[in-house]
Scaffold this active site. Structure first.
Site, PDB file in Angstrom:
ATOM      1  N   ASN A 172      -1.590  10.832  -8.830  1.00  0.00           N
ATOM      2  CA  ASN A 172      -2.865  10.105  -8.757  1.00  0.00           C
ATOM      3  C   ASN A 172      -2.817   8.680  -9.296  1.00  0.00           C
ATOM      4  OD1 ASN A 172      -2.523  11.285 -11.283  1.00  0.00           O
ATOM      5  ND2 ASN A 172      -4.707  11.656 -11.599  1.00  0.00           N
ATOM      6  N   GLY A 249       0.199  16.326 -15.782  1.00  0.00           N
ATOM      7  CA  GLY A 249      -0.122  17.154 -14.635  1.00  0.00           C
ATOM      8  C   GLY A 249      -1.029  18.301 -15.044  1.00  0.00           C
ATOM      9  N   GLU A 271       0.334  15.785 -21.213  1.00  0.00           N
ATOM     10  CA  GLU A 271      -1.004  15.282 -20.878  1.00  0.00           C
ATOM     11  C   GLU A 271      -1.464  16.116 -19.702  1.00  0.00           C
ATOM     12  OE1 GLU A 271      -3.862  13.944 -19.075  1.00  0.00           O
ATOM     13  OE2 GLU A 271      -2.658  12.220 -18.447  1.00  0.00           O
ATOM     14  N   LEU A 272      -2.373  17.065 -19.981  1.00  0.00           N
ATOM     15  CA  LEU A 272      -2.672  18.118 -19.016  1.00  0.00           C
ATOM     16  C   LEU A 272      -4.086  17.969 -18.447  1.00  0.00           C
ATOM     17  CD1 LEU A 272      -0.944  20.988 -21.026  1.00  0.00           C
ATOM     18  CD2 LEU A 272       0.046  19.450 -19.296  1.00  0.00           C
ATOM     19  N   CYS A 305      -7.709  12.860 -14.332  1.00  0.00           N
ATOM     20  CA  CYS A 305      -7.947  13.832 -15.404  1.00  0.00           C
ATOM     21  C   CYS A 305      -9.067  13.369 -16.325  1.00  0.00           C
ATOM     22  CB  CYS A 305      -6.666  14.079 -16.186  1.00  0.00           C
ATOM     23  SG  CYS A 305      -5.938  12.579 -16.881  1.00  0.00           S
ATOM     24  N   SER A 462      -9.837   4.301 -21.280  1.00  0.00           N
ATOM     25  CA  SER A 462      -8.380   4.253 -21.402  1.00  0.00           C
ATOM     26  C   SER A 462      -7.900   2.826 -21.613  1.00  0.00           C
ATOM     27  CB  SER A 462      -7.739   4.838 -20.137  1.00  0.00           C
ATOM     28  OG  SER A 462      -6.345   4.910 -20.269  1.00  0.00           O
ATOM     29  N   GLU A 479      -0.155   9.056 -25.665  1.00  0.00           N
ATOM     30  CA  GLU A 479       0.489   7.952 -24.961  1.00  0.00           C
ATOM     31  C   GLU A 479      -0.340   6.698 -25.170  1.00  0.00           C
ATOM     32  OE1 GLU A 479       2.864  10.041 -21.308  1.00  0.00           O
ATOM     33  OE2 GLU A 479       0.733   9.630 -20.965  1.00  0.00           O
TER      34      GLU A 479
END
Length: 501
Positions: A172, A249, A271-272, A305, A462, A479
């Site tokens: 994405n 993912g 990072e889910l 996400c 972000s 991150e």
């Protein structure tokens, strides 16, 4: 049924796309060389706006993954000893090079992922900032020196590169997810093997070429696109020479990778998935809340996400908010991302679109009202009409599952306690959004909401200088920010005899 605005592709546009695609590497990058897969197999990359093939890419196998790790291991010692300032300069050149190639990278992302050119350009800007941020951090990795409390030793704490890393990125955000992992790894002195998503490998391959041009040494960055991800990554995760795994993912895949990583006690960052609540309180500025909702929901067509997944609105303002949001969403231009004024493009594939449709149908069957959208879009490509649903019943699947599409379901609450309970009623905890005119309430929400990130009166939070990551089943590690580079560093402690003893 909504239709997509599809103007004819001009000969000039078609020529530009063809020229760009012809210049993008489509082989594997291993040890500084572009090579075919050992099996010579290739796979097709599709334009989700048309369903047509763009090009084919080398399909890495087990031997190719092993060769990439061999190259990363061989380059690790030299790159790890490279002066921090030199690593910083390489990253700064990479930043400049990415910015210079903004138009190419943006068009490539739009072609293989579907987002509008405006959003793709925004991603290039965002992704490039991770390179600049990491370049500024590279020369400032610090340890410490102090006397032990009993005075008998001196304590020396140093940081050193974790070692070769496997980085697995999603489809994405094909540039930003690569820069967000590669930049801090290189700044810390680590070499990497990048496994980009099979849906969008082209952006990663072009970025790798840019890194080469910026002076990244051979073997420091290796790229292995593949369609059999588990076959390729499984042996790498089991290899004791690999010291770090970073994955972005789904939570389901992340859990499997964590199980594999456990055998070697491999350092991991995950990072889910997310299920972001968007809270609108009775004292909120509704104009600002609607604007924030547009950003939080429709950025990347909802395929993020961090996308607002569940809208919980105070019952006193829910009808007004829903009406205003539906009016804005209904006016959005849905088209191929290269069209002038495009705002929302296609979903990534038919599987993704079918899931969105199923979730909307489930909510409607439970009594939700469709204020706008609510259906697939006619014509080629994987388009779904931007949708606002009101009166969404608790228990609807789209309040529990990550939608990953342009659908905003609105449910109501009456008290702050109820809003917090609804927001926290999920196994996920990546990001939340809240609109309120009360500073005291905002501060309470920081403490009460179970989330790794929180946007107060803003729909986008972000930032490369801030730690991105979640709690609960949304992940492990961070991150970006100062925390980002720490994920790629090991801490070494040396006890030194008292020099005065």
């Amino acid at each position: 049924m909504t239709t997509v605005e599809r103007g004819p592709v001009t000969s000039e546009q078609a020529a530009r796309e063809s020229k760009l695609l012809a210049g993008v590497p489509t082989d594997l990058l291993v040890g500084g060389r572009w090579v075919p897969s050992s099996s010579e197999e290739r796979f097709a990359v599709e334009d989700p706006a048309t369903g047509l093939e763009l090009t084919t890419v080398a399909d890495a196998g087990v031997e190719d993954g092993a060769a990439a790790l061999d190259a990363a291991v061989a380059a690790q010692a030299t790159w790890g000893r490279t002066a921090p300032r030199e690593r910083a300069e390489v990253l700064r050149r990479a930043f400049d090079a990415v910015v210079a190639r903004t138009d190419d990278l943006a068009l490539l992302m739009t072609l293989e992922m579907g987002k509008s050119l405006a959003e793709s350009r925004g991603e290039v800007t965002y992704g490039a900032e991770f390179l600049r941020w990491a370049s500024e951090q590279a020369a400032h990795v610090a340890g410490r020196y102090l006397p032990a409390p009993d005075g008998k030793q001196r304590v020396l704490v140093a940081k050193k590169p974790a070692g070769p890393c496997l980085l697995i990125t999603p489809w994405n955000f094909p540039l930003a997810m690569a820069t967000r992992k590669i930049a801090p790894a290189l700044a810390a002195g680590c070499t990497v093997v990048l496994k980009p998503a099979a849906e969008t490998p082209l952006t990663a391959l072009l970025f790798a070429q840019v890194l080469q041009e910026a002076g990244v040494p051979d073997g420091v960055v290796n790229v292995v696109p593949c369609t059999r991800a588990g076959d390729v990554t499984g042996p790498l995760i089991a290899d004791p020479r690999l010291r770090k795994l970073s994955f972005t993912g789904s939570t389901a895949v992340g859990k499997q990778l964590l199980k594999q990583a456990a055998d070697g006690v491999l350092r991991t960052s995950m990072e889910l998935g997310g299920n972001a609540p968007f809270l609108v309180f009775e004292d909120a500025d509704l104009d600002a809340a609607v604007e924030g909702a547009m950003l939080a929901k429709l950025r990347n067509g909802g395929e993020a996400c961090t996308s607002a997944n569940r809208f919980y609105v105070h019952s006193a303002v829910a009808e007004d908010f829903s009406r205003r949001l539906a009016e804005r969403v209904a006016a959005v231009k849905v088209s191929r991302g290269t069209e002038d004024g495009a705002q929302v493009g296609p979903l990534i594939n038919e599987k993704g679109r079918s899931k969105v449709a199923d979730l909307v149908d489930d909510a409607v069957s439970r009594g939700a009202r469709v204020l706008t959208g609510g259906s697939r879009v006619e014509g080629p490509g994987y388009f779904y009409a931007p949708t606002v649903l009101a009166d969404v019943a608790l228990g609807s699947r789209l309040l529990a599952e990550e939608i990953f599409g342009p659908v905003a379901p609105v449910a109501t609450f009456d008290t702050e306690d109820e809003a917090v309970a609804l927001a926290n009623d999920t196994e996920y905890g990546l990001v939340a959004y809240a609109y309120t005119g009360s500073t005291a309430r905002a501060l309470r929400l920081v403490e009460r909401l179970e989330t790794g990130m929180l946007g107060i009166n803003t729909g986008v939070i972000s930032n490369p200088a801030a730690p991105f990551g979640g709690v609960k089943q949304s992940g492990i590690g961070r991150e970006g920010g100062e925390e980002g580079i720490e994920e790629y560093l090991e801490t070494v402690y040396a006890g030194i005899a008292d020099p005065w003893g």
